[in-house]
Design a protein around this motif. Structure first.
Motif, PDB file in Angstrom:
ATOM      1  N   LEU A   1       0.851  -1.191   0.000  1.00 11.33           N
ATOM      2  CA  LEU A   1       0.000   0.000   0.000  1.00 11.33           C
ATOM      3  C   LEU A   1       0.887   1.241   0.000  1.00 11.33           C
ATOM      4  CD1 LEU A   1      -2.608  -1.148   2.681  1.00 11.33           C
ATOM      5  CD2 LEU A   1      -2.860  -1.183   0.187  1.00 11.33           C
ATOM      6  N   ALA A   2       0.842   1.995  -1.089  1.00 12.77           N
ATOM      7  CA  ALA A   2       1.607   3.234  -1.196  1.00 12.77           C
ATOM      8  C   ALA A   2       0.669   4.407  -0.942  1.00 12.77           C
ATOM      9  CB  ALA A   2       2.233   3.353  -2.587  1.00 12.77           C
ATOM     10  N   GLY A   3       0.972   5.171   0.076  1.00 10.44           N
ATOM     11  CA  GLY A   3       0.127   6.306   0.440  1.00 10.44           C
ATOM     12  C   GLY A   3      -0.006   6.385   1.944  1.00 10.44           C
ATOM     13  N   ASP A   4      -0.552   7.498   2.395  1.00 10.79           N
ATOM     14  CA  ASP A   4      -0.760   7.695   3.824  1.00 10.79           C
ATOM     15  C   ASP A   4      -2.085   8.404   4.011  1.00 10.79           C
ATOM     16  OD1 ASP A   4      -0.207   7.529   6.509  1.00 10.79           O
ATOM     17  OD2 ASP A   4       1.792   8.419   6.334  1.00 10.79           O
ATOM     18  N   GLY A   5      -2.553   8.464   5.244  1.00 12.55           N
ATOM     19  CA  GLY A   5      -3.818   9.138   5.488  1.00 12.55           C
ATOM     20  C   GLY A   5      -4.409   8.762   6.825  1.00 12.55           C
ATOM     21  N   PRO A   6      -5.576   9.289   7.131  1.00 12.54           N
ATOM     22  CA  PRO A   6      -6.162   9.118   8.462  1.00 12.54           C
ATOM     23  C   PRO A   6      -6.569   7.698   8.801  1.00 12.54           C
ATOM     24  CG  PRO A   6      -7.727  10.171   6.958  1.00 12.54           C
ATOM     25  CD  PRO A   6      -6.410  10.139   6.257  1.00 12.54           C
ATOM     26  N   ALA A   7      -6.697   6.826   7.802  1.00 10.19           N
ATOM     27  CA  ALA A   7      -7.139   5.454   8.075  1.00 10.19           C
ATOM     28  C   ALA A   7      -5.974   4.492   8.290  1.00 10.19           C
ATOM     29  CB  ALA A   7      -8.018   4.949   6.927  1.00 10.19           C
ATOM     30  N   ARG A   8      -4.748   4.969   8.232  1.00 12.46           N
ATOM     31  CA  ARG A   8      -3.612   4.030   8.268  1.00 12.46           C
ATOM     32  C   ARG A   8      -3.582   3.210   9.557  1.00 12.46           C
ATOM     33  NH1 ARG A   8       2.776   4.762   6.724  1.00 12.46           N
ATOM     34  NH2 ARG A   8       3.493   2.860   7.742  1.00 12.46           N
ATOM     35  N   ALA A   9      -3.736   3.851  10.701  1.00 16.55           N
ATOM     36  CA  ALA A   9      -3.662   3.109  11.968  1.00 16.55           C
ATOM     37  C   ALA A   9      -4.760   2.047  12.047  1.00 16.55           C
ATOM     38  CB  ALA A   9      -3.759   4.072  13.148  1.00 16.55           C
ATOM     39  N   ASP A  10      -5.968   2.390  11.610  1.00 16.36           N
ATOM     40  CA  ASP A  10      -7.063   1.418  11.619  1.00 16.36           C
ATOM     41  C   ASP A  10      -6.777   0.257  10.672  1.00 16.36           C
ATOM     42  OD1 ASP A  10      -8.472   2.881  13.472  1.00 16.36           O
ATOM     43  OD2 ASP A  10      -9.689   3.929  11.980  1.00 16.36           O
TER      44      ASP A  10
END
Length: 385
Positions: free
Chosen positions: A207-216
């Motif tokens: 998965l390339a990318g980041d964002g608010p759902a990463r931890a979940d």
């Protein structure tokens, strides 16, 4: 013609990538101002930080920059920049104002409507965006649909890049890898990919990318039992290396235009997608692009299709598919040509509005720009600044 582009952010992907392709190809003296993240472009980049739509301080600084730069046309990109940039351009006396809305969502605010009336044209990169603009009250005569585009040459497969990326990520040369590129947000439905991975033996997910759902998503991978087969690469400046590293591209998002899927196809990857407008148009015209598969609403569709692609990969002995495209209509050169023609049409139209601005020194809810609803509107009587 001197053109200033105002954009909400130059973060990789989406509107930022479209602007990068555009300024490189437009035959004008172009500059860019970002209200958020900055990034190097082929044109000078200014930064005026702004964290909210209603920001009189940012509008004042934009107006000053626009006046000092003596631009002939201002082109705004994304919601916040469209609000602030159109108002600032009109206050600065720029006669030609164009906007591109990438993701209009929800009802238009009074502030948005006031700014929209100050421009001549709003560009919609897809029919869905054009319909969203109509629902916000933008008249058809001010909407121009110009599809988003990519530069296929930027994504050509390179085996050296593939080996380097896999070595960096700790992925073996023969390991089958499913991959996705984009922001990790709930609406992207990456959770479906992680759940599907449990039904695709031996494959890894990159998965390339980041964002608010990463931890979940990281927690979900632990719960499902596939954490050891998922790699979170984080944000990437350009997806080419990631696309070279993977074997199958997957995007379960049902509400995207599908640029990332087009990039994957240009990189020679089979693509499994929930939504990709250009590929859907090709399929409707009975000219489907080989190696692309649209997901159905059946929850088994994603794992079933991924398993099938793993079998096809084994039959090809890991070989790449040829680079494909959804046609010249989504090429970056075509995008620049159509927007250049639009600029020329806008610039040659007779002026419909006088230069307007706020009364000097007037203050109120919107600061120096006057009382509520005192932004310049067509036919208004607000005096020149």
């Amino acid at each position: 013609m001197r053109v200033l582009h105002v954009i909400s952010t130059l973060e990789p992907g989406g509107a930022g990538s479209q602007l990068r392709l555009l300024v490189r190809r437009l035959p004008y003296d172009s500059e860019v101002v970002t209200l958020g993240a900055a990034a190097p472009l082929s044109a000078p980049v200014h930064r005026i930080p702004s964290g909210r739509d209603h920001d009189p301080s940012a509008v004042r600084r934009l107006r000053r920059l626009i006046r000092d730069g003596r631009y002939d046309l201002v082109h705004t990109h994304m919601h916040r920049a469209c609000i602030q940039g159109r108002i600032a351009a009109r206050l600065a006396g720029v006669p030609n104002i164009v906007a591109t809305e990438h993701h209009p969502a929800g009802p238009a605010t009074a502030l948005y409507r006031a700014g929209e009336r100050l421009g001549q044209v709003v560009i919609a990169p897809s029919p869905a965006v054009a319909e969203g603009l109509r629902s916000r009250g933008v008249p058809d005569r001010r909407i121009a649909t110009i599809p988003a585009a990519i530069d296929p040459a930027e994504f050509r497969f390179d085996p050296i890049l593939r080996a380097a990326a896999r070595a960096r990520l700790g992925i073996g040369p023969g390991q089958p890898v499913i991959g996705s590129v984009g922001r990790l947000a709930p609406d992207k439905r990456i959770d479906l990919l992680i759940r599907a991975l449990a039904e695709v033996p031996d494959a890894m997910l990159l998965l390339a990318g980041d964002g608010p759902a990463r931890a979940d998503l990281e927690r979900l991978a632990e719960i499902v039992g596939v954490a050891g087969r998922v790699r979170f690469e984080g944000a990437v400046g350009h997806p080419r290396e990631t696309l070279c590293a993977i074997d199958v591209f997957a995007s379960p998002d049902q509400f995207t235009f599908g640029l990332a899927t087009l990039e994957a196809v240009a990189a020679g990857l089979p693509a499994v997608y929930g939504s990709c407008v250009p590929l859907e148009e090709q399929a409707a015209a009975r000219t489907p692009v080989h190696g692309t598969h649209r997901l159905s609403q059946d929850r088994e569709s994603l794992p079933r299709t991924l398993r099938a692609e793993m079998l096809c990969l084994a039959e090809r002995h890991g070989d790449r598919l040829p680079a494909r495209s959804a046609g010249a209509g989504h090429d970056a050169g075509r995008l620049a040509d159509e927007i250049a023609r639009l600029y020329e049409r806008v610039a040659t139209r007779p002026a419909r509005r006088r230069v307007i601005g706020p009364s000097p020194g007037r203050r109120g809810r919107f600061g120096r720009f006057g009382r509520k609803h005192s932004f310049p509107l067509p036919g208004g009587s607000v005096r020149n600044a």
